[in-house]
Scaffold this motif. Structure first.
Motif, PDB file in Angstrom:
ATOM      1  N   THR A   2       6.444 -20.258   4.451  1.00  0.00           N
ATOM      2  CA  THR A   2       5.377 -20.328   3.468  1.00  0.00           C
ATOM      3  C   THR A   2       5.116 -18.940   2.902  1.00  0.00           C
ATOM      4  O   THR A   2       5.293 -17.931   3.590  1.00  0.00           O
ATOM      5  CB  THR A   2       4.088 -20.897   4.067  1.00  0.00           C
ATOM      6  OG1 THR A   2       3.702 -20.101   5.208  1.00  0.00           O
ATOM      7  CG2 THR A   2       4.290 -22.352   4.504  1.00  0.00           C
ATOM      8  N   PHE A  19       8.462 -17.039  -8.702  1.00  0.00           N
ATOM      9  CA  PHE A  19       8.376 -18.176  -7.778  1.00  0.00           C
ATOM     10  C   PHE A  19       8.372 -19.479  -8.565  1.00  0.00           C
ATOM     11  O   PHE A  19       9.074 -20.436  -8.211  1.00  0.00           O
ATOM     12  CB  PHE A  19       7.107 -18.075  -6.926  1.00  0.00           C
ATOM     13  CG  PHE A  19       7.256 -17.277  -5.669  1.00  0.00           C
ATOM     14  CD1 PHE A  19       7.576 -17.902  -4.463  1.00  0.00           C
ATOM     15  CD2 PHE A  19       7.068 -15.904  -5.670  1.00  0.00           C
ATOM     16  CE1 PHE A  19       7.715 -17.174  -3.292  1.00  0.00           C
ATOM     17  CE2 PHE A  19       7.206 -15.160  -4.502  1.00  0.00           C
ATOM     18  CZ  PHE A  19       7.533 -15.793  -3.314  1.00  0.00           C
ATOM     19  N   ALA A  20       7.587 -19.522  -9.649  1.00  0.00           N
ATOM     20  CA  ALA A  20       7.507 -20.728 -10.467  1.00  0.00           C
ATOM     21  C   ALA A  20       8.853 -21.042 -11.105  1.00  0.00           C
ATOM     22  O   ALA A  20       9.275 -22.213 -11.154  1.00  0.00           O
ATOM     23  CB  ALA A  20       6.430 -20.553 -11.538  1.00  0.00           C
ATOM     24  N   GLN A  22      11.753 -20.463 -10.012  1.00  0.00           N
ATOM     25  CA  GLN A  22      12.701 -20.957  -9.010  1.00  0.00           C
ATOM     26  C   GLN A  22      12.207 -22.208  -8.302  1.00  0.00           C
ATOM     27  O   GLN A  22      12.891 -22.725  -7.409  1.00  0.00           O
ATOM     28  CB  GLN A  22      12.992 -19.856  -7.982  1.00  0.00           C
ATOM     29  CG  GLN A  22      13.629 -18.605  -8.574  1.00  0.00           C
ATOM     30  CD  GLN A  22      14.952 -18.887  -9.257  1.00  0.00           C
ATOM     31  OE1 GLN A  22      15.726 -19.737  -8.819  1.00  0.00           O
ATOM     32  NE2 GLN A  22      15.223 -18.174 -10.348  1.00  0.00           N
ATOM     33  N   GLY A  23      11.018 -22.690  -8.654  1.00  0.00           N
ATOM     34  CA  GLY A  23      10.490 -23.902  -8.032  1.00  0.00           C
ATOM     35  C   GLY A  23      10.107 -23.725  -6.577  1.00  0.00           C
ATOM     36  O   GLY A  23      10.206 -24.666  -5.785  1.00  0.00           O
ATOM     37  N   ILE A  24       9.643 -22.516  -6.222  1.00  0.00           N
ATOM     38  CA  ILE A  24       9.251 -22.216  -4.845  1.00  0.00           C
ATOM     39  C   ILE A  24       7.725 -22.207  -4.759  1.00  0.00           C
ATOM     40  O   ILE A  24       7.059 -21.493  -5.517  1.00  0.00           O
ATOM     41  CB  ILE A  24       9.797 -20.847  -4.393  1.00  0.00           C
ATOM     42  CG1 ILE A  24      11.318 -20.790  -4.568  1.00  0.00           C
ATOM     43  CG2 ILE A  24       9.410 -20.572  -2.942  1.00  0.00           C
ATOM     44  CD1 ILE A  24      11.899 -19.392  -4.368  1.00  0.00           C
ATOM     45  N   ASP A  25       7.171 -22.973  -3.843  1.00  0.00           N
ATOM     46  CA  ASP A  25       5.715 -23.014  -3.683  1.00  0.00           C
ATOM     47  C   ASP A  25       5.185 -21.670  -3.176  1.00  0.00           C
ATOM     48  O   ASP A  25       5.769 -21.071  -2.260  1.00  0.00           O
ATOM     49  CB  ASP A  25       5.312 -24.106  -2.695  1.00  0.00           C
ATOM     50  CG  ASP A  25       5.511 -25.501  -3.247  1.00  0.00           C
ATOM     51  OD1 ASP A  25       5.641 -25.644  -4.478  1.00  0.00           O
ATOM     52  OD2 ASP A  25       5.540 -26.460  -2.448  1.00  0.00           O
ATOM     53  N   PRO A  46       3.251 -26.364 -11.160  1.00  0.00           N
ATOM     54  CA  PRO A  46       2.722 -26.915  -9.905  1.00  0.00           C
ATOM     55  C   PRO A  46       3.100 -26.146  -8.647  1.00  0.00           C
ATOM     56  O   PRO A  46       2.514 -26.397  -7.595  1.00  0.00           O
ATOM     57  CB  PRO A  46       3.322 -28.328  -9.867  1.00  0.00           C
ATOM     58  CG  PRO A  46       4.572 -28.227 -10.692  1.00  0.00           C
ATOM     59  CD  PRO A  46       4.236 -27.266 -11.799  1.00  0.00           C
ATOM     60  N   ASN A  47       4.047 -25.219  -8.737  1.00  0.00           N
ATOM     61  CA  ASN A  47       4.406 -24.451  -7.537  1.00  0.00           C
ATOM     62  C   ASN A  47       3.409 -23.347  -7.226  1.00  0.00           C
ATOM     63  O   ASN A  47       3.432 -22.770  -6.134  1.00  0.00           O
ATOM     64  CB  ASN A  47       5.801 -23.839  -7.680  1.00  0.00           C
ATOM     65  CG  ASN A  47       6.880 -24.879  -7.814  1.00  0.00           C
ATOM     66  OD1 ASN A  47       7.442 -25.056  -8.891  1.00  0.00           O
ATOM     67  ND2 ASN A  47       7.158 -25.598  -6.740  1.00  0.00           N
ATOM     68  N   ILE A  48       2.524 -23.054  -8.176  1.00  0.00           N
ATOM     69  CA  ILE A  48       1.509 -22.014  -7.985  1.00  0.00           C
ATOM     70  C   ILE A  48       0.258 -22.669  -7.428  1.00  0.00           C
ATOM     71  O   ILE A  48      -0.355 -23.520  -8.066  1.00  0.00           O
ATOM     72  CB  ILE A  48       1.199 -21.296  -9.305  1.00  0.00           C
ATOM     73  CG1 ILE A  48       2.486 -20.750  -9.929  1.00  0.00           C
ATOM     74  CG2 ILE A  48       0.185 -20.185  -9.078  1.00  0.00           C
ATOM     75  CD1 ILE A  48       3.277 -19.816  -9.020  1.00  0.00           C
ATOM     76  N   ARG A  49      -0.130 -22.294  -6.221  1.00  0.00           N
ATOM     77  CA  ARG A  49      -1.229 -22.936  -5.506  1.00  0.00           C
ATOM     78  C   ARG A  49      -2.396 -21.965  -5.343  1.00  0.00           C
ATOM     79  O   ARG A  49      -2.352 -21.074  -4.478  1.00  0.00           O
ATOM     80  CB  ARG A  49      -0.760 -23.399  -4.120  1.00  0.00           C
ATOM     81  CG  ARG A  49       0.537 -24.211  -4.119  1.00  0.00           C
ATOM     82  CD  ARG A  49       0.353 -25.580  -4.723  1.00  0.00           C
ATOM     83  NE  ARG A  49       1.575 -26.348  -4.787  1.00  0.00           N
ATOM     84  CZ  ARG A  49       2.098 -27.057  -3.793  1.00  0.00           C
ATOM     85  NH1 ARG A  49       1.498 -27.058  -2.604  1.00  0.00           N
ATOM     86  NH2 ARG A  49       3.210 -27.745  -3.977  1.00  0.00           N
TER      87      ARG A  49
END
Length: 202
Positions: A2, A19-20, A22-25, A46-49
């Motif tokens: 994580t 990160f976004a 590459q589609g990494i949360d 949606p990967n940005i939390r």
């Protein structure tokens, strides 16, 4: 694994953008709270939390994208809230800068990341993402037939390897400079690589 980014300024936003892409949360936290990050999350996807700092510090990898002077107060607040840094991987993207002169801060001969590592008791600290200007760091890493270089250094070889893997996963080319002392003349603020935009050709 994580991930969390502490800070949503220019550097934090730049790293979150990759990160976004590459589609990494990744969790993103700042001093103003998750509600202040709604627009950023909406824009990047949606990967940005958005998260509280209290939640973000429990990520396996914590990226510090806050000013050097804000690091110790952040750690003190996190420790007071029960953070445990033992064996956690902390990436230091800060630079020790004196304002308004914009010169390297006088740290009495110590390196800024040595001071950061001391603050994060038990963590494995690696310096990275601090040399590339924010606008370049946010741009697509693939450039001119190659990939933008992100330098890293740290005193834990395994931690450096893990950070290099993350850098490559984000699309950059990782440049491992060795230990903090070995890399100091290159990577610490005022060093040769600071504000340079290097491309590793294929």
């Amino acid at each position: 694994m994580t991930y969390a980014i502490i800070g949503s300024g220019a550097i934090g936003h730049a790293i979150a953008t990759q990160f976004a892409r590459q589609g990494i949360d990744v969790m993103v936290a700042n001093s103003r709270g998750p509600s202040s990050l709604t627009d950023m999350a909406h824009a990047l996807g949606p990967n940005i939390r958005p998260a509280t700092a209290g939640d973000a510090v429990h990520a396996d990898v914590v990226i510090l994208a806050i000013p050097f002077g804000a690091v110790r107060p952040f750690v003190e607040d996190a420790d007071a809230a029960g953070a445990n840094w033992n064996d956690r991987l902390v990436i230091d993207a800060s630079n020790a800068v004196d304002f308004p002169s914009f010169k390297p801060a006088d740290l009495g001969g110590r390196l800024s990341t040595e001071i950061v590592a001391e603050a994060f008791a038990g963590a494995r600290v690696v310096k990275a993402f601090n040399t590339v200007p924010a606008a370049k760091l946010e741009a697509p890493p693939a450039q001119a037939g190659g990939r933008r270089v992100v330098a890293l250094s740290g005193d834990d070889g395994t931690a450096r390897s893990q950070v290099a893997t993350l850098i490559e996963r984000l699309g950059y080319a990782a440049l491992d400079l060795g230990t903090l002392r070995q890399a100091s003349h290159l990577q610490q603020f005022g060093g040769t690589l600071v504000a340079q935009d290097l491309i590793k050709l294929a």
